[in-house]
Design an enzyme around this catalytic site. Structure first.
Site, PDB file in Angstrom:
ATOM      1  N   CYS A  51       0.843  -1.209   0.000  1.00  0.00           N
ATOM      2  CA  CYS A  51       0.000   0.000   0.000  1.00  0.00           C
ATOM      3  C   CYS A  51       0.874   1.254   0.000  1.00  0.00           C
ATOM      4  CB  CYS A  51      -0.889  -0.006   1.239  1.00  0.00           C
ATOM      5  SG  CYS A  51      -1.698   1.573   1.530  1.00  0.00           S
ATOM      6  N   CYS A  54       0.534   3.301   3.405  1.00  0.00           N
ATOM      7  CA  CYS A  54       0.999   2.769   4.691  1.00  0.00           C
ATOM      8  C   CYS A  54       2.378   3.374   5.010  1.00  0.00           C
ATOM      9  CB  CYS A  54       1.082   1.250   4.640  1.00  0.00           C
ATOM     10  SG  CYS A  54      -0.497   0.439   4.978  1.00  0.00           S
ATOM     11  N   HIS A 116      -3.920   0.665   8.026  1.00  0.00           N
ATOM     12  CA  HIS A 116      -4.496   0.340   6.730  1.00  0.00           C
ATOM     13  C   HIS A 116      -5.935  -0.169   6.834  1.00  0.00           C
ATOM     14  CE1 HIS A 116      -4.040  -0.882   2.486  1.00  0.00           C
ATOM     15  NE2 HIS A 116      -4.681  -1.988   2.803  1.00  0.00           N
ATOM     16  N   ASN A 156     -13.494   9.284  -1.547  1.00  0.00           N
ATOM     17  CA  ASN A 156     -14.109   8.182  -2.276  1.00  0.00           C
ATOM     18  C   ASN A 156     -13.888   6.942  -1.439  1.00  0.00           C
ATOM     19  OD1 ASN A 156     -14.687   9.749  -4.602  1.00  0.00           O
ATOM     20  ND2 ASN A 156     -12.560   9.508  -5.262  1.00  0.00           N
ATOM     21  N   SER A 164      -9.055   4.009  -5.020  1.00  0.00           N
ATOM     22  CA  SER A 164      -7.988   3.185  -5.578  1.00  0.00           C
ATOM     23  C   SER A 164      -7.360   2.292  -4.517  1.00  0.00           C
ATOM     24  CB  SER A 164      -6.936   4.097  -6.211  1.00  0.00           C
ATOM     25  OG  SER A 164      -6.477   5.032  -5.260  1.00  0.00           O
ATOM     26  N   HIS A 167      -6.941   1.902   2.146  1.00  0.00           N
ATOM     27  CA  HIS A 167      -6.332   2.682   3.229  1.00  0.00           C
ATOM     28  C   HIS A 167      -7.172   3.948   3.475  1.00  0.00           C
ATOM     29  CE1 HIS A 167      -2.566   3.365   5.607  1.00  0.00           C
ATOM     30  NE2 HIS A 167      -3.233   4.490   5.787  1.00  0.00           N
ATOM     31  N   HIS A 169      -8.321   7.295   3.488  1.00  0.00           N
ATOM     32  CA  HIS A 169      -7.768   8.530   2.916  1.00  0.00           C
ATOM     33  C   HIS A 169      -8.837   9.289   2.144  1.00  0.00           C
ATOM     34  CE1 HIS A 169      -7.760   5.931  -0.612  1.00  0.00           C
ATOM     35  NE2 HIS A 169      -7.664   7.006  -1.367  1.00  0.00           N
ATOM     36  N   GLN A 171      -9.116  13.260  -0.352  1.00  0.00           N
ATOM     37  CA  GLN A 171      -8.341  14.156  -1.202  1.00  0.00           C
ATOM     38  C   GLN A 171      -8.794  15.591  -0.964  1.00  0.00           C
ATOM     39  OE1 GLN A 171      -7.769  13.141  -5.372  1.00  0.00           O
ATOM     40  NE2 GLN A 171      -8.689  11.137  -5.054  1.00  0.00           N
TER      41      GLN A 171
END
Ligand code: H2U
Ligand code: ZN
Length: 345
Positions: A51, A54, A116, A156, A164, A167, A169, A171
């Site tokens: 990942c 990570c 993760h 997302n 994608s 993990h 996250h 944006q």
């Protein structure tokens, strides 16, 4: 008011976007023989050597993600927009038909936690608070650039929504111009404010609070509801009780309450179909164009794609793509499902 006719096909007005959505309540029983999606894979490991988010791992662009311990922000290695492009525009034959202009921007990836296998739904309120502080800091820092007029924070979640990587996250994209959705919301909120001397979303929240029918969850500072005009089956709108325009105006109590309601909502979503619920979510804060924005109330939209099970999603095709959005399950029925799921903590 007699609203029995709302059981017949009808259209509902979205005052925030100034558009209609078609509701077909009688259609929820139709059989489904179309595509089903794979169930979301669960049980991610706490650390994945493959990942890129990570701690300590190499990213696709060759950079190394440091051994971060809380949140971590970096410039997107495949940024859609860049800050350092020269101003330019075209308008071929000056006909206003074939136009383009340079769009400057900054795109960053926002890691919520080094682990993760966590998600907002499984992170405690104490772990979500630094995520909120990170969002607030990004809006402050990026919004302060004179060239940046909008800061869009989003997440997302789940492969179905194009994430994608599992993990935790999100944006941030900060842009030179207002993107389409905030631009539409700016227009409607400004018009309402000029006519009523109060924010549209403040008045809307008061009305929904009186009705109660579409409220999903609430605490001292925030309310989640399924908007009357929701398009996606389990779409929700998160609103502050106090009509503040952006993160910068939130008190520490309101931030702590935001962490709590985000946890309640995302955990509730996961319980609806007993699956990690995919969604795109994002905050609409006031533009960072240097103007005062008394008309703007900050809010978050959650747009989850699932319709009737963990594997049956709604498609925005056909009439939705060519005409108006349309939904079958009513916002009121969706609110009840979500309310029950969120209450089961
Ligand atoms: P999504 O999961 O929401 O797509 O966000 C992941 C982002 O991470 C994506 O925009 C970026 C992608 O460009 N990324 C990097 O910046 N570095 C990498 O090594 C892989 C992915
Ligand atoms: Zn990871």
């Amino acid at each position: 008011m007699d609203t029995l006719w709302l059981q017949s096909p009808h259209r509902r007005w979205n005052p925030l976007k100034s558009e209609w959505v078609i509701v077909s309540p009688h259609r929820t029983q139709r059989p489904w023989q179309g595509q089903t999606e794979d169930r979301a894979a669960s049980e991610a490991p706490p650390f994945d050597p493959a990942c890129y988010l990570c701690p300590g791992n190499l990213r696709a662009g060759g950079e190394q993600t440091p051994a971060y311990e809380s949140t971590y922000v970096f410039t997107n290695d495949f940024a859609a927009l860049k800050p350092d492009v020269n101003e330019a525009s075209i308008d071929i034959e000056e006909a206003g038909l074939v136009r383009a202009e340079i769009e400057r921007g900054i795109c960053r990836v926002l890691c919520f936690h080094p682990r993760h296998d966590l998600t907002l739904a499984t992170m405690s309120r104490e772990l979500i608070l630094p995520v909120i502080e990170m969002w607030a800091a990004q809006v402050k820092e990026l919004g302060a650039y004179s060239e940046i007029r909008y800061v869009q924070i989003f997440e997302n979640r789940g492969a179905m929504m194009g994430a994608s990587n599992p993990h935790p996250h999100g944006q941030v994209w900060a842009t030179q111009h207002l993107p389409n959705e905030p631009l539409a919301e700016l227009g409607t909120q400004k018009t309402y404010f000029a006519e009523h001397q109060r924010p549209l979303l403040e008045a809307y929240l008061e009305l929904e609070n009186r009705q109660q029918e579409r409220i999903v969850a609430s605490n001292a500072s925030w309310i989640v509801l399924v908007p009357f005009w929701a398009v996606w089956p389990f779409e929700t709108l998160l609103l502050p009780r106090r009509p503040v325009p952006s993160f910068g105006e939130l008190s520490s109590e309101e931030k702590a309450d935001l962490a709590e309601i985000l946890h309640v909502l995302t955990a509730g979503y996961n319980r609806v179909f007993e699956t990690p619920f995919p969604y795109s979510m994002g905050f609409h804060v006031a533009p960072t164009d240097g103007e005062p924005h008394p008309e703007w109330v900050m809010h978050a939209h959650f747009y989850p794609p699932l319709l009737r099970s963990a594997t049956i999603r709604k498609f925005m095709v056909g009439f939705e793509l060519l005409g108006s959005p349309q939904r079958d399950i009513t916002p009121e029925a969706a609110a009840e499902v979500l309310r029950r799921a969120s209450e089961r903590q």
